[in-house]
Design a protein around this motif. Structure first.
Motif, mmCIF file in Angstrom:
data_model
loop_
_atom_site.group_PDB
_atom_site.id
_atom_site.type_symbol
_atom_site.label_atom_id
_atom_site.label_comp_id
_atom_site.label_asym_id
_atom_site.label_seq_id
_atom_site.Cartn_x
_atom_site.Cartn_y
_atom_site.Cartn_z
ATOM 1 N N GLY A 1 0.819 -1.214 0.000
ATOM 2 C CA GLY A 1 0.000 0.000 0.000
ATOM 3 C C GLY A 1 0.848 1.257 0.000
ATOM 4 N N LYS A 2 1.897 1.256 0.783
ATOM 5 C CA LYS A 2 2.801 2.410 0.821
ATOM 6 C C LYS A 2 3.538 2.575 -0.508
ATOM 7 C CE LYS A 2 3.457 2.202 5.799
ATOM 8 N NZ LYS A 2 4.372 1.892 6.892
ATOM 9 N N ILE A 3 3.988 1.460 -1.062
ATOM 10 C CA ILE A 3 4.681 1.515 -2.348
ATOM 11 C C ILE A 3 3.722 1.973 -3.441
ATOM 12 C CG2 ILE A 3 5.778 0.069 -4.122
ATOM 13 C CD1 ILE A 3 7.137 -1.433 -1.797
ATOM 14 N N ALA A 4 2.463 1.560 -3.362
ATOM 15 C CA ALA A 4 1.458 1.990 -4.341
ATOM 16 C C ALA A 4 1.263 3.504 -4.286
ATOM 17 C CB ALA A 4 0.142 1.267 -4.093
ATOM 18 N N GLN A 5 1.309 4.068 -3.097
ATOM 19 C CA GLN A 5 1.195 5.531 -2.975
ATOM 20 C C GLN A 5 2.334 6.225 -3.708
ATOM 21 O OE1 GLN A 5 1.064 5.833 1.338
ATOM 22 N NE2 GLN A 5 -1.103 6.405 1.245
ATOM 23 N N VAL A 6 3.532 5.739 -3.516
ATOM 24 C CA VAL A 6 4.701 6.315 -4.196
ATOM 25 C C VAL A 6 4.573 6.108 -5.701
ATOM 26 C CG1 VAL A 6 7.210 6.176 -4.467
ATOM 27 C CG2 VAL A 6 6.192 6.013 -2.182
#
Length: 106
Positions: free
Chosen positions: A10-15
């Motif tokens: 999820g965090k990587i998707a935000q980036v």
């Protein structure tokens, strides 16, 4: 229940969303799989360099680059799984960690 890989994804998707918007990248279709393949190629090159099998010198800088390429490949794998609706936490549990619960290999 959300697993650690899902949270990281999820965090990587935000980036990734920020990056795609900034550079106007269309990530539809097979983009995630193709990007993962690209990152695996870069990981392979970094590994060969870090292990002294290229003309480039190995050493700490090569090892640091290897770590970054591993992060890229992992990030793209997490994005691909997310895009395909795959629960990697469950898949890792089923494929790998379930062996820890067995008395003997099947």
């Amino acid at each position: 229940m959300t697993g650690q890989l899902d949270e990281l994804g999820g965090k990587i998707a935000q980036v990734s969303d920020i990056y795609a918007e900034h550079f106007k990248i269309d990530r539809s279709g097979d983009w995630y799989l193709l990007k993962l393949q690209e990152e695996i190629g870069e990981l392979t090159q970094a590994y060969l360099t870090a292990t002294g099998r290229t003309r480039k010198p190995s050493g700490e800088a090569a090892k640091a680059q290897l770590a970054l390429e591993m992060a890229d490949a992992l990030g793209m794998l997490l994005l691909l799984a997310r895009d395909e609706g795959i629960d990697l936490d469950a898949a890792v549990q089923d494929k790998w960690l379930s062996w820890l619960d067995r008395d003997t290999p099947e």
